[in-house]
Scaffold this motif. Structure first.
Motif, PDB file in Angstrom:
ATOM      1  N   SER A  46       0.830  -1.208   0.000  1.00 35.68           N
ATOM      2  CA  SER A  46       0.000   0.000   0.000  1.00 35.68           C
ATOM      3  C   SER A  46       0.865   1.259   0.000  1.00 35.68           C
ATOM      4  O   SER A  46       0.590   2.223  -0.725  1.00 35.68           O
ATOM      5  CB  SER A  46      -0.921  -0.002   1.221  1.00 35.68           C
ATOM      6  N   VAL A  47       1.921   1.258   0.807  1.00 36.08           N
ATOM      7  CA  VAL A  47       2.812   2.422   0.870  1.00 36.08           C
ATOM      8  C   VAL A  47       3.487   2.651  -0.470  1.00 36.08           C
ATOM      9  O   VAL A  47       3.472   3.760  -1.020  1.00 36.08           O
ATOM     10  CB  VAL A  47       3.859   2.240   1.987  1.00 36.08           C
ATOM     11  N   VAL A  48       4.087   1.585  -1.028  1.00 35.50           N
ATOM     12  CA  VAL A  48       4.824   1.731  -2.282  1.00 35.50           C
ATOM     13  C   VAL A  48       3.910   2.188  -3.407  1.00 35.50           C
ATOM     14  O   VAL A  48       4.202   3.160  -4.119  1.00 35.50           O
ATOM     15  CB  VAL A  48       5.515   0.400  -2.660  1.00 35.50           C
ATOM     16  N   LEU A  49       2.772   1.508  -3.589  1.00 35.24           N
ATOM     17  CA  LEU A  49       1.910   1.811  -4.732  1.00 35.24           C
ATOM     18  C   LEU A  49       1.234   3.167  -4.601  1.00 35.24           C
ATOM     19  O   LEU A  49       1.134   3.912  -5.580  1.00 35.24           O
ATOM     20  CB  LEU A  49       0.873   0.703  -4.898  1.00 35.24           C
ATOM     21  N   SER A  50       0.778   3.516  -3.400  1.00 43.34           N
ATOM     22  CA  SER A  50       0.107   4.809  -3.247  1.00 43.34           C
ATOM     23  C   SER A  50       1.079   5.966  -3.418  1.00 43.34           C
ATOM     24  O   SER A  50       0.771   6.959  -4.107  1.00 43.34           O
ATOM     25  CB  SER A  50      -0.582   4.887  -1.880  1.00 43.34           C
ATOM     26  N   VAL A  51       2.270   5.860  -2.832  1.00 44.80           N
ATOM     27  CA  VAL A  51       3.268   6.919  -2.990  1.00 44.80           C
ATOM     28  C   VAL A  51       3.695   7.022  -4.448  1.00 44.80           C
ATOM     29  O   VAL A  51       3.839   8.113  -5.007  1.00 44.80           O
ATOM     30  CB  VAL A  51       4.489   6.651  -2.077  1.00 44.80           C
ATOM     31  N   MET A  52       3.874   5.873  -5.105  1.00 49.92           N
ATOM     32  CA  MET A  52       4.346   5.878  -6.481  1.00 49.92           C
ATOM     33  C   MET A  52       3.303   6.467  -7.435  1.00 49.92           C
ATOM     34  O   MET A  52       3.641   7.254  -8.328  1.00 49.92           O
ATOM     35  CB  MET A  52       4.721   4.460  -6.888  1.00 49.92           C
ATOM     36  N   VAL A  53       2.043   6.101  -7.243  1.00 51.42           N
ATOM     37  CA  VAL A  53       0.994   6.645  -8.123  1.00 51.42           C
ATOM     38  C   VAL A  53       0.856   8.150  -7.919  1.00 51.42           C
ATOM     39  O   VAL A  53       0.704   8.917  -8.884  1.00 51.42           O
ATOM     40  CB  VAL A  53      -0.342   5.917  -7.865  1.00 51.42           C
ATOM     41  N   PHE A  54       0.919   8.593  -6.658  1.00 52.27           N
ATOM     42  CA  PHE A  54       0.893  10.033  -6.386  1.00 52.27           C
ATOM     43  C   PHE A  54       2.063  10.732  -7.077  1.00 52.27           C
ATOM     44  O   PHE A  54       1.901  11.772  -7.736  1.00 52.27           O
ATOM     45  CB  PHE A  54       0.962  10.263  -4.871  1.00 52.27           C
ATOM     46  N   ALA A  55       3.261  10.162  -6.957  1.00 54.14           N
ATOM     47  CA  ALA A  55       4.446  10.764  -7.558  1.00 54.14           C
ATOM     48  C   ALA A  55       4.353  10.777  -9.082  1.00 54.14           C
ATOM     49  O   ALA A  55       4.855  11.693  -9.735  1.00 54.14           O
ATOM     50  CB  ALA A  55       5.692  10.014  -7.102  1.00 54.14           C
ATOM     51  N   SER A 118      10.240   5.083  -3.683  1.00 54.89           N
ATOM     52  CA  SER A 118       8.915   5.063  -4.313  1.00 54.89           C
ATOM     53  C   SER A 118       8.590   6.422  -4.911  1.00 54.89           C
ATOM     54  O   SER A 118       8.054   6.520  -6.028  1.00 54.89           O
ATOM     55  CB  SER A 118       7.851   4.670  -3.285  1.00 54.89           C
ATOM     56  N   LEU A 119       8.919   7.478  -4.171  1.00 54.82           N
ATOM     57  CA  LEU A 119       8.653   8.839  -4.640  1.00 54.82           C
ATOM     58  C   LEU A 119       9.500   9.160  -5.873  1.00 54.82           C
ATOM     59  O   LEU A 119       8.993   9.658  -6.889  1.00 54.82           O
ATOM     60  CB  LEU A 119       8.940   9.827  -3.516  1.00 54.82           C
ATOM     61  N   ALA A 120      10.810   8.868  -5.805  1.00 56.84           N
ATOM     62  CA  ALA A 120      11.706   9.198  -6.914  1.00 56.84           C
ATOM     63  C   ALA A 120      11.352   8.416  -8.170  1.00 56.84           C
ATOM     64  O   ALA A 120      11.271   8.982  -9.273  1.00 56.84           O
ATOM     65  CB  ALA A 120      13.148   8.920  -6.491  1.00 56.84           C
TER      66      ALA A 120
END
Length: 430
Positions: A46-55, A118-120
């Motif tokens: 959840s952390v990886v996918l949500s942060v990545m989609v937001f980014a 995830s963000l980068a």
């Protein structure tokens, strides 16, 4: 264009396909590593996918600033993405191995780095699609719906291939570290070939040489990291597990690490980074798990899990046992339990006993077809219930199926963890 427009469009869409596959591999790599290092698969995914989609959304907006220099901007994005994505697994493992156990602020190092990667990666993946859209329109102008349809078709098919390649090719044949580095290399070569080949006339001489030199440097970094990955893994494992590590294998089900167990040293068995057998206390755990359940009829015993043979060792110590069925998912763990000198000595070479009958299968699936009222005792020597993949083995369906295979008056024993250190896990099982 140095090629015909139709060929140029095909090459751009092929690059979209490759970039999408690599992007999804980066995401899955982060989820897998975070689950392995930190635990709790659902939370990490959840952390990886949500942060990545937001980014990705932010990256798409940021890509508008690169429209005047689309080709060089895309080349720079792919180069940076290859470096960051390719090295992400190694960096996460390094932080976990050398800082994750220090406590205090450093204990959150792997989690913070996970969010940062995830963000980068999300920012860079998000910048790809607008730039590729601009590049494909430069070859031949199309109406927006048609261009978007072509681009996203290639993108989604590439994501499918990347999603399937990660568990079935990269992970089993290359491992997590080398698989990520290989993905970064493919990403870099595809992006660099597109920009320096098809769109080289959009670049100044200085931009061409800069992209080429930086790309070759990143390629050298990825190749060097791949060449050193085996030494790096050994050093990281020693930092995590101690200096006595003898065996470390990725079985396809889990990572199995054996430390000690020879020359009089106590044996430590780790499954996916979690201690399952701990040195001098190994007998205490299996004695406490097995013997209370055998205080009654115990001619027929079923062990769910327990491929290491240690629970079976305790069962066979009791007189009156006629048959022991072991249902274990991981065939390679069983192979180690048979052949590794430390583990085979610890389990008393139980697999040579004719009363032992082994089945390689998922415990829940096997229970659905098992004959009813077949066993006096069922021993659930299964992974920790705090691991998301194991929760089905602590479900009401699991207990109902287990009750069906128990003879009247039969007994079930379940590993539930510590009531003091992990009370939520313990009382969930209770």
């Amino acid at each position: 264009m140095p090629v015909r427009p139709g060929t140029g469009r095909f090459l751009v869409l092929a690059c979209v396909f490759v970039c999408a596959a690599c992007g999804l591999v980066y995401e899955l790599e982060l989820v897998a590593f975070a689950s392995y290092l930190i635990g709790d698969t659902v939370t990490q995914a959840s952390v990886v996918l949500s942060v990545m989609v937001f980014a990705m959304g932010i990256g798409s907006l940021g890509a508008k600033r690169l429209r005047r220099h689309t080709a060089v901007g895309f080349g720079a994005v792919e180069t940076l993405l290859a470096l960051v994505g390719g090295c992400s697994a190694m960096a996460l493992y390094a932080v976990f191995a050398w800082t994750g156990g220090w406590g205090g602020l450093w204990a959150e190092g792997p989690r913070c780095l996970l969010v940062a990667f995830s963000l980068a990666i999300g920012l860079l993946i998000g910048a790809e699609v607008p730039l590729l859209m601009e590049l494909i329109q430069r070859i031949r102008r199309q109406d927006a719906p048609t261009a978007v349809a072509d681009l996203f078709a290639a993108d989604y098919v590439g994501a499918l291939v990347g999603g399937l390649a990660f568990p079935f090719v990269l992970l089993p044949f290359f491992g997590q570290l080398t698989g990520a580095l290989l993905t970064g290399t493919v990403n870099l070569v595809a992006g660099g070939a597109l920009v320096l080949g098809l769109f080289r006339r959009d670049l100044t001489r200085r931009a061409r040489w800069s992209l080429l030199l930086v790309g070759l440097t990143v390629l050298g970094v990825l190749a060097s990291a791949a060449a050193l990955s085996a030494d790096f893994e050994r050093a990281a494992r020693r930092a995590v597990y101690g200096t006595d590590v003898r065996v470390a294998v990725q079985t396809g089900v889990q990572e199995v690490v054996l430390a000690g167990g020879t020359d009089g040293r106590p044996l430590d068995l780790y499954l996916d980074g979690r201690l399952r057998v701990g040195g001098q206390d190994a007998r205490r755990y299996h004695e406490a798990l097995v013997h209370p359940a055998l205080t009654g009829p115990h001619a027929r015993v079923l062990i769910l899990g327990g491929g290491d043979g240690l629970a079976a060792r305790e069962v066979l110590r009791r007189p009156g046992v006629r048959r022991v069925d072991i249902v274990e998912l991981d065939a390679k763990l069983v192979r180690l339990a048979r052949s590794d000198p430390g583990l085979a000595a610890a389990n008393g070479h139980v697999y040579a006993d004719p009363r032992i009958h082994l089945t390689i299968a998922d415990a829940l699936g096997w229970l659905r077809t098992a004959p009813g009222a077949s066993y006096d005792v069922v021993i659930a020597d299964l992974p920790d219930p705090g691991i998301t993949a194991s929760t089905k083995l602590y479900s009401e369906e699991f207990y109902g199926l287990t009750r069906r295979v128990l003879a009247p008056g039969g007994r079930l024993v379940v590993h539930a963890g510590s009531v003091t250190t992990r009370p939520r896990v313990f009382w969930t099982v209770a």
